[in-house]
Design an enzyme around this catalytic site. Structure first.
Site, mmCIF file in Angstrom:
data_model
loop_
_atom_site.group_PDB
_atom_site.id
_atom_site.type_symbol
_atom_site.label_atom_id
_atom_site.label_comp_id
_atom_site.label_asym_id
_atom_site.label_seq_id
_atom_site.Cartn_x
_atom_site.Cartn_y
_atom_site.Cartn_z
ATOM 1 N N ASN A 266 0.848 -1.203 0.000
ATOM 2 C CA ASN A 266 0.000 0.000 0.000
ATOM 3 C C ASN A 266 0.879 1.246 0.000
ATOM 4 O OD1 ASN A 266 -1.992 -1.862 0.275
ATOM 5 N ND2 ASN A 266 -2.831 -1.078 2.183
ATOM 6 N N LYS B 87 -9.085 7.596 -42.261
ATOM 7 C CA LYS B 87 -8.630 6.451 -41.453
ATOM 8 C C LYS B 87 -9.802 5.863 -40.677
ATOM 9 C CE LYS B 87 -7.154 6.499 -37.115
ATOM 10 N NZ LYS B 87 -6.404 6.893 -35.911
HETATM 11 C C1 R5P Z 1 -6.781 8.349 -32.613
HETATM 12 O O1 R5P Z 1 -7.951 8.496 -32.623
HETATM 13 C C2 R5P Z 1 -5.805 9.329 -32.017
HETATM 14 O O2 R5P Z 1 -6.032 10.627 -32.419
HETATM 15 C C3 R5P Z 1 -4.395 8.898 -32.369
HETATM 16 O O3 R5P Z 1 -4.253 8.922 -33.769
HETATM 17 C C4 R5P Z 1 -4.166 7.523 -31.862
HETATM 18 O O4 R5P Z 1 -4.414 7.528 -30.485
HETATM 19 C C5 R5P Z 1 -2.784 7.060 -32.104
HETATM 20 O O5 R5P Z 1 -2.680 5.716 -31.726
HETATM 21 P P1 R5P Z 1 -1.691 4.752 -32.489
HETATM 22 O O6 R5P Z 1 -0.367 5.492 -32.520
HETATM 23 O O7 R5P Z 1 -1.606 3.508 -31.646
HETATM 24 O O8 R5P Z 1 -2.243 4.487 -33.838
#
Ligand code: R5P
Length: 320
Positions: free
Chosen positions: A46, A200
């Site tokens: 703790n 994306k």
């Molecule tokens: C996504 O919605 C965020 O804006 C970032 O693009 C995302 O958190 C990046 O995560 P990663 O680098 O794992 O793709």
């Protein structure tokens, strides 16, 4: 922003264990010492924590970022706030450079927790009277609190750096997904350059993404991808691929939170990226150091926001 100024009595800044360098730098900007806290462990693991100076009737700011070990750091922050409340601090501001569970901000699947909201409830229950944070994944997280939330942006810090690029007049700001178009738009506006965005889509929970196309003209242009965070760099790699296919020249990246976990550094190292610029909301541990990764400090920005909160001045005007 760190210049000399007259502090009112009773401003105190404390820090948890997550990012002491940032806390020290903020205090250096404010020209006050970091508050003294003793943290240790009982035999049963703790946390034992004691504030080692009086905070009675003080305006207290507690800095803790959500770096690993995330759960440990959250509990430490809650105990720290509770101890300050018990010690009669008059106001306690939780300063969260990287908000814990920031991406768990909606119920987009059955039987899951909106953990970012749970964090807000825990902070309130512990005794936080207000919150100061920067670049929330979605600004709506502010609505999880029934106390004031000051939401800073890294635009002044990152734009100051990118505005000095010799090729800035031939650059396009790129949002890596539709969700970040508004944020990237703020950078484009401040830098006075065009904006494009990448289509994306996220697949399931496993950090996998599908990147399709670029909307906007990047052919023969240098690009600066602006995102809130780079975690595994999966989204970034997808964006880099389609930008290259669309004929972009040099690729730069600017983001607030360099989470840089899992394969992120290896991916960045291999990718045709000129430079990745992050801020120090999270500590850049040695394994995350790479010649392509540059870290800018948000300490002066946080220090100024703390000073203005303490003296009752506008924070919004920091961004104009
Ligand atoms: C996504 O919605 C965020 O804006 C970032 O693009 C995302 O958190 C990046 O995560 P990663 O680098 O794992 O793709």
């Amino acid at each position: 922003m760190c210049g000399r100024w007259i502090l009112r009595d009773r401003l105190k800044v404390f820090s948890g264990s997550s990012n002491p360098e940032l806390a020290e730098e903020i205090c250096a900007c404010l020209e006050i010492p970091l508050g003294k806290v003793h943290v240790s462990r009982f035999a049963n693991d703790n946390i034992f924590l004691q504030i080692q100076e009086s905070v009675r009737e003080c305006d207290v700011f507690v800095i803790q970022t959500a770096s690993p070990p995330v759960s440990e750091n959250i509990v430490e922050l809650l105990i720290l706030i509770d101890a300050l409340r018990s010690a009669s601090a008059s106001r306690i501001t939780a300063v969260l450079p990287y908000y814990p569970y920031v991406r768990s901000d909606k119920k987009d699947q059955p039987r899951i927790s909106i953990t970012a909201k749970l964090m807000a409830q825990l902070l309130r229950a512990a005794g936080a009277s207000r919150v100061l944070t920067i670049t929330l994944h979605s600004p709506q997280i502010q609505g999880f609190f029934d106390v004031p939330v000051d939401h800073l942006q890294s635009t002044p810090v990152l734009c100051d750096y990118f505005s000095r690029l010799p090729c800035i007049r031939e650059c396009v700001a790129v949002a890596p997904d539709a969700g970040s178009a508004k944020r990237a738009g703020m950078f484009a506006q401040r830098l006075d350059i065009p904006l494009a965005f990448v289509d994306k889509r996220r697949i399931g929970n496993c950090d996998e993404t599908l990147t399709r196309a670029v909307v906007g003209d990047v052919t023969d242009k240098h690009v600066i991808i602006f995102d809130d965070e780079i975690s595994t760099a999966g989204s970034l790699m997808g964006a880099v691929k389609v930008l290259q296919e669309a004929g972009a020249r040099d690729i730069y990246v600017g983001c607030t939170h360099g989470v840089l976990c899992g394969p992120a550094i290896e991916r960045i190292a291999k990718a045709p990226i000129r430079e990745v610029v992050v801020t120090n909301t999270l500590p850049l541990t040695p394994e995350k150091h790479h010649p392509k990764v540059r870290v800018l400090s948000v300490a002066p920005l946080f220090a100024e926001a703390i000073r203005r909160t303490h003296t009752g001045h506008s924070i919004d005007s920091l961004f104009h």
